[in-house]
Design an enzyme around this catalytic site. Structure first.
Site, PDB file in Angstrom:
ATOM      1  N   HIS A  95      51.788  30.144  40.475  1.00  0.00           N
ATOM      2  CA  HIS A  95      50.656  30.147  41.402  1.00  0.00           C
ATOM      3  C   HIS A  95      50.400  31.550  41.955  1.00  0.00           C
ATOM      4  CE1 HIS A  95      51.142  25.723  41.478  1.00  0.00           C
ATOM      5  NE2 HIS A  95      52.426  26.007  41.540  1.00  0.00           N
ATOM      6  N   SER A 225      39.326  57.821  37.827  1.00  0.00           N
ATOM      7  CA  SER A 225      38.112  57.508  38.583  1.00  0.00           C
ATOM      8  C   SER A 225      37.350  58.790  38.861  1.00  0.00           C
ATOM      9  CB  SER A 225      38.464  56.815  39.902  1.00  0.00           C
ATOM     10  OG  SER A 225      37.341  56.744  40.761  1.00  0.00           O
TER      11      SER A 225
END
Length: 420
Positions: A95, A225
């Protein structure tokens, strides 16, 4: 005809196709000019699908032959990674929440197992391919039966000879004008499934990169970036996920085409298939080359992994502490309550104050746990929480992975180079 196989004027064929609006007939006309003695019999008894469909089946087969060694190359690299890190403990997640520990190598084996399933599926799909063969306009071989003056044995022999020359062991006994478009469904299904596997692998890598536990290759001159110089974006894995997502969608296209084949055939499959089949194989090729490149340069950060384990392991060790206290003469229920209270206090430090998990220190300071303090560190050793993970990796590699790689001996080992 054999003398002019390699000097066909494709530019002239393209111009002819603009006039006739028929690709096969354009080539028949141009080829006939090169072979005037054969002009009268070129394409005799055949249909465009004799040319197109049989060619597609050859291309599908050859496409698999190109993809399978690349898939094996990914398996080979990932197997080495799994073996190298088979004993390095790491947090397991269910999960996306911390669960029991596993190892970095064992997690890689989860990826490997699905790639092995894909290798088997691609190999089966390739080996299941049959040639369309010499079947005529609606698959009845009527034209060829007329050509051989009603001698069905010669028609059958011609079919077998052409099939063998094309490199196939068998052809379809039954077909319409085309081979069944279910073949395309099955062929692209295994590639779409491969896309799902590789998407899952690269998604895991992206998540782990976010945790700074590992990273895909990142060159010294690479820019992550344009706006944030410090970033090391997992661009390879992101690219793979993007292309794999496209590959997965192509399965639906083949299902639609197969479902709408009217009677012996309809032509609304043609333009569709020229896009779908090509893009599926090109997409699969792209993600495999990129995945191999990623697997060749994955960087693992054990200290970060260890830090994450330290944050969670105290809670996971509660059962070990209880068992040790009971062996030392304690009461299981009393010990459980002691651990529960200390765990809640430590959890509050983590969640409310952003501090480290100090459950172990609280246990050390509690008079109740004095009997087990001499060997508390042993109870908290991460390697004792991974079960048989290292042994499982070794068994899996030896029994399931290496036998598959043996089939590709001599075809794997070269590095995957990405131009961009």
């Amino acid at each position: 005809m054999e003398a002019h196989i390699y000097d066909i004027d494709f530019t002239k064929a393209a111009a002819e196709e603009k006039l006739t609006r028929h690709d096969v007939m354009a080539h028949v006309h141009v080829f006939a000019e090169l072979c005037p003695k054969a002009a009268a019999i070129i394409h005799l008894g055949a249909t465009s699908c004799y040319v197109g469909d049989n060619t597609d089946l050859i291309i599908l087969r050859d496409g698999y032959d190109l993809l399978l060694p690349k898939l094996a190359g990914c398996i080979h690299r990932l197997a080495g990674f799994a073996d190298q890190y088979k004993s390095l403990p790491t947090l397991g997640f269910t999960h996306l929440q911390p669960a029991q520990l596993t190892t970095v190598g064992k997690r890689a084996c989860l990826w490997l197992q699905e790639l092995l399933m894909d290798e088997r599926a691609l190999r089966r799909a390739r080996d299941d391919l049959r040639f369309r063969g010499v079947k005529g306009t609606t698959g009845t071989q009527a034209s060829f039966l007329q050509l051989f003056n009603g001698d069905g044995s010669k028609v059958k022999e011609l079919d077998q000879l052409v099939t063998k020359m094309a490199g196939f062991q068998r052809s379809f006994i039954i077909c319409g004008q085309t081979y069944s478009r279910k073949v395309d469904v099955e062929s692209i299904a295994v590639l779409s499934s491969l896309g799902a596997t590789v998407h899952k692998i690269c998604s895991d890598i992206r998540l782990l990169a976010n945790m700074k536990e590992l990273e895909e290759p990142f060159e010294t001159t690479q820019i992550g970036s344009s706006a944030m110089p410090y970033k090391r974006n997992p661009m390879r894995s992101e690219r793979v996920c993007s292309i794999a997502r496209h590959l997965m969608t192509l399965q639906g296209n083949t299902l639609q085409t197969a479902a709408t084949q009217w009677m012996e055939r309809t032509l609304d499959d043609s333009a569709n298939r020229r896009i779908t089949l090509a893009e599926a194989f090109l997409s699969a090729d792209s993600i495999l080359v990129t995945l191999q490149n990623i697997c060749e340069g994955i960087v693992v950060y054990p200290k970060v992994i260890e830090r994450h384990i330290r944050q969670e392991l105290p809670f996971m060790s509660a059962e070990n502490v209880i068992m040790a206290m009971v062996k030392a003469g304690g009461d299981r229920q009393v010990c459980h309550e002691q651990i529960r209270v200390l765990s809640q206090e430590a959890g509050a430090q983590v969640k409310q104050h952003g501090l480290d998990n100090d459950l172990v220190e609280r246990i050390r300071k509690s008079p109740y746990f004095v009997p087990i303090l001499p060997y508390l560190d042993t109870l908290l050793e991460p390697s004792t929480f991974v079960g048989r993970a290292p042994e499982q990796v070794t068994e899996f590699l030896q029994e399931e992975v290496y036998p598959v790689l043996e089939q590709y001996k001599g075809q794997i080992g070269k590095p995957a180079v990405l131009e961009i």
